[in-house]
Design a protein around this motif. Structure first.
Motif, PDB file in Angstrom:
ATOM      1  N   ILE A  74      -7.184  -9.338  -1.001  1.00 13.54           N
ATOM      2  CA  ILE A  74      -6.797  -8.197  -0.156  1.00 13.54           C
ATOM      3  C   ILE A  74      -7.757  -7.031  -0.422  1.00 13.54           C
ATOM      4  O   ILE A  74      -8.304  -6.927  -1.516  1.00 13.54           O
ATOM      5  N   PRO A  75      -7.936  -6.156   0.551  1.00 13.54           N
ATOM      6  CA  PRO A  75      -8.764  -4.972   0.303  1.00 13.54           C
ATOM      7  C   PRO A  75      -8.065  -4.072  -0.713  1.00 13.54           C
ATOM      8  O   PRO A  75      -6.845  -3.905  -0.664  1.00 13.54           O
ATOM      9  N   LEU A  76      -8.843  -3.510  -1.627  1.00  9.23           N
ATOM     10  CA  LEU A  76      -8.230  -2.735  -2.719  1.00  9.23           C
ATOM     11  C   LEU A  76      -8.470  -1.229  -2.604  1.00  9.23           C
ATOM     12  O   LEU A  76      -7.967  -0.467  -3.427  1.00  9.23           O
ATOM     13  N   GLU A  77      -9.195  -0.812  -1.575  1.00 12.94           N
ATOM     14  CA  GLU A  77      -9.560   0.619  -1.525  1.00 12.94           C
ATOM     15  C   GLU A  77      -8.349   1.541  -1.527  1.00 12.94           C
ATOM     16  O   GLU A  77      -8.424   2.660  -2.034  1.00 12.94           O
ATOM     17  N   ARG A  78      -7.257   1.077  -0.968  1.00  7.73           N
ATOM     18  CA  ARG A  78      -6.098   1.984  -0.882  1.00  7.73           C
ATOM     19  C   ARG A  78      -5.396   2.169  -2.218  1.00  7.73           C
ATOM     20  O   ARG A  78      -4.417   2.905  -2.320  1.00  7.73           O
ATOM     21  N   PHE A  79      -5.885   1.482  -3.247  1.00  6.83           N
ATOM     22  CA  PHE A  79      -5.327   1.687  -4.597  1.00  6.83           C
ATOM     23  C   PHE A  79      -6.147   2.681  -5.401  1.00  6.83           C
ATOM     24  O   PHE A  79      -6.038   2.728  -6.627  1.00  6.83           O
ATOM     25  N   GLU A  80      -6.981   3.454  -4.718  1.00  2.28           N
ATOM     26  CA  GLU A  80      -7.839   4.442  -5.379  1.00  2.28           C
ATOM     27  C   GLU A  80      -7.037   5.248  -6.415  1.00  2.28           C
ATOM     28  O   GLU A  80      -5.999   5.835  -6.094  1.00  2.28           O
ATOM     29  N   GLY A  81      -7.516   5.226  -7.643  1.00  2.00           N
ATOM     30  CA  GLY A  81      -6.899   6.041  -8.693  1.00  2.00           C
ATOM     31  C   GLY A  81      -5.637   5.446  -9.312  1.00  2.00           C
ATOM     32  O   GLY A  81      -4.946   6.116 -10.090  1.00  2.00           O
TER      33      GLY A  81
ATOM     34  N   TYR B 141       0.831  -1.217   0.000  1.00  2.00           N
ATOM     35  CA  TYR B 141       0.000   0.000   0.000  1.00  2.00           C
ATOM     36  C   TYR B 141       0.862   1.263   0.000  1.00  2.00           C
ATOM     37  O   TYR B 141       0.612   2.212  -0.736  1.00  2.00           O
ATOM     38  N   ARG B 142       1.902   1.260   0.837  1.00  2.00           N
ATOM     39  CA  ARG B 142       2.748   2.460   0.926  1.00  2.00           C
ATOM     40  C   ARG B 142       3.490   2.699  -0.388  1.00  2.00           C
ATOM     41  O   ARG B 142       3.724   3.834  -0.782  1.00  2.00           O
ATOM     42  N   THR B 143       3.856   1.623  -1.081  1.00  2.00           N
ATOM     43  CA  THR B 143       4.554   1.779  -2.368  1.00  2.00           C
ATOM     44  C   THR B 143       3.661   2.560  -3.320  1.00  2.00           C
ATOM     45  O   THR B 143       4.107   3.498  -3.988  1.00  2.00           O
ATOM     46  N   TYR B 144       2.377   2.175  -3.348  1.00  2.00           N
ATOM     47  CA  TYR B 144       1.460   2.903  -4.225  1.00  2.00           C
ATOM     48  C   TYR B 144       1.374   4.365  -3.802  1.00  2.00           C
ATOM     49  O   TYR B 144       1.474   5.277  -4.625  1.00  2.00           O
ATOM     50  N   GLU B 145       1.218   4.605  -2.522  1.00  2.00           N
ATOM     51  CA  GLU B 145       1.046   5.989  -2.053  1.00  2.00           C
ATOM     52  C   GLU B 145       2.296   6.823  -2.318  1.00  2.00           C
ATOM     53  O   GLU B 145       2.208   7.979  -2.760  1.00  2.00           O
ATOM     54  N   LEU B 146       3.469   6.231  -2.083  1.00  2.00           N
ATOM     55  CA  LEU B 146       4.728   6.966  -2.297  1.00  2.00           C
ATOM     56  C   LEU B 146       4.901   7.318  -3.773  1.00  2.00           C
ATOM     57  O   LEU B 146       5.332   8.431  -4.120  1.00  2.00           O
ATOM     58  N   ALA B 147       4.560   6.372  -4.638  1.00  2.00           N
ATOM     59  CA  ALA B 147       4.687   6.628  -6.083  1.00  2.00           C
ATOM     60  C   ALA B 147       3.662   7.672  -6.515  1.00  2.00           C
ATOM     61  O   ALA B 147       3.983   8.630  -7.226  1.00  2.00           O
ATOM     62  N   ARG B 148       2.421   7.493  -6.065  1.00  2.00           N
ATOM     63  CA  ARG B 148       1.348   8.428  -6.432  1.00  2.00           C
ATOM     64  C   ARG B 148       1.696   9.858  -6.000  1.00  2.00           C
ATOM     65  O   ARG B 148       1.542  10.810  -6.771  1.00  2.00           O
ATOM     66  N   ASP B 149       2.220  10.001  -4.789  1.00  2.00           N
ATOM     67  CA  ASP B 149       2.558  11.337  -4.294  1.00  2.00           C
ATOM     68  C   ASP B 149       3.659  11.991  -5.125  1.00  2.00           C
ATOM     69  O   ASP B 149       3.816  13.207  -5.113  1.00  2.00           O
ATOM     70  N   ARG B 150       4.443  11.163  -5.811  1.00  2.00           N
ATOM     71  CA  ARG B 150       5.503  11.698  -6.677  1.00  2.00           C
ATOM     72  C   ARG B 150       5.071  11.776  -8.143  1.00  2.00           C
ATOM     73  O   ARG B 150       5.880  12.020  -9.033  1.00  2.00           O
TER      74      ARG B 150
END
Ligand code: ADP
Length: 305
Positions: free
Chosen positions: A164-171, A141-150
């Motif tokens: 697995i829950p997928l909500e944290r992959f929003e967008g 999840y954090r990998t997605y967020e770190l990449a998205r933020d960049r």
């Protein structure tokens, strides 16, 4: 990473086995593998530049994998060799159309923490991140967020079939599950066009991904963009071993999209890369070069697949 090839039982005379297991089942090979390493080597072999973020043990298997990656030109700066940790090993049973694996092997990547990913994202300019589930879920999840933020697009190619829950992959940019992973994530076994649409819609509703792209083995791929879905039939080849086909597919897809190619052309090329890989024995060694993909596509240019 070990692999036992069950399907060479019949050709045992030509290729005698290496130990007791082979006497029962056929040839027994040992090969480098694992989803992340397969994908990184596929990107490099297909002509792109890849850096791998991950962990291996300080054992022979880890050393062998690092050497193989470096020989292909993969940047291994962010692969950590962890003292006292064993590199993951999996047993695979190969059939021409499907590879069975002793599932859910995380190995040394169980120690992959988000800080390792962050360090890599800060040190290099990435055009694309391809990630999978072979690490702790929080790191996924954090990998997605770190990449998205960049502002870096992410392809999530789940890897082990897990729910697995997928909500944290929003967008997220693209989700590329294979049949088993699609079933684990949605409960839908994709048997036909209607099933592909239903599974894609479920995945899309949870993530609002730009694209859902189902990898359907010998049936090809199914692309869904939140509105419509489209089938991309597989290229007709004689499959001998599909190990690495999905990783060749994802690597080719990612490379083409990085070069600004249209999604449909990229999916077609990805189907070609997967098909070539499935027509050869082995995982990493079976990944085609970009010249081979081009020549293959040229051969089928007139064919409406
Ligand atoms: P994974 O390796 O992740 O399980 P698949 O087995 O679905 O993924 O294979 C990935 C892609 O490789 C498929 O979508 C298809 O394009 C290609 N492919 C795999 N097996 C075959 C086959 N038997 N014939 C033609 N193409 C194949």
């Amino acid at each position: 990473v070990g692999s036992i090839n069950l399907d060479t039982v019949l050709s045992q005379q030509q290729s005698p086995g290496v130990n007791g297991i082979s006497a029962l089942y056929g040839r027994c090979d040992f090969a480098n593998g694992g989803k992340g390493t397969n994908q990184a080597s596929a990107v490099a072999k297909l002509g792109g530049r890849a850096a791998l973020v991950g962990c291996v043990g300080d054992d022979d298997a880890g050393g062998s994998q690092l050497e193989a990656l470096e020989a292909l030109g993969v940047d291994t700066t962010f692969v950590r060799r962890l003292p006292g940790v064993q590199t993951g090993r999996a047993f695979m049973m190969l059939r021409p159309d499907k590879t069975y694996s002793s599932a859910n092997i995380v190995g040394a990547n169980g120690f992959l923490v988000p800080q390792y990913v962050e360090a890599a994202l800060d040190a290099r300019r990435f055009d694309l991140v391809i990630m999978q589930l072979e690490m702790p879920l929080e790191t996924v999840y954090r990998t997605y967020e770190l990449a998205r933020d960049r502002g870096v697009p992410v392809i999530f190619d789940p890897g082990p079939a897990r729910s697995i829950p997928l909500e944290r992959f929003e967008g997220i940019f693209i989700l590329t599950p294979n049949e088993d992973e699609t079933e684990a994530l949605t409960g839908v076994r994709v048997r036909n066009r209607a099933g592909a649409l239903r599974a894609s819609r479920l995945l899309w509703c949870e993530t609002h991904a730009r694209y859902i792209l189902l990898k359907l083995g010998a049936r090809g791929a199914y692309l869904f963009d939140g509105g419509r879905g489209e089938f991309f039939p597989a290229f007709p080849i004689e499959a001998v071993d599909s190990t690495g086909a999905g990783d060749s597919f994802t690597a080719e897809l990612g490379l083409r999209l990085c070069l600004g190619e249209d999604i449909r052309a990229a999916v077609r090329a990805a189907n070609a890369a997967g098909a070539i890989c499935a027509s050869r024995m082995g995982g990493q060694p079976a990944v085609p070069t970009q010249e081979e993909v081009r020549a293959f596509l040229e051969r089928f240019r007139e064919t409406p697949v």
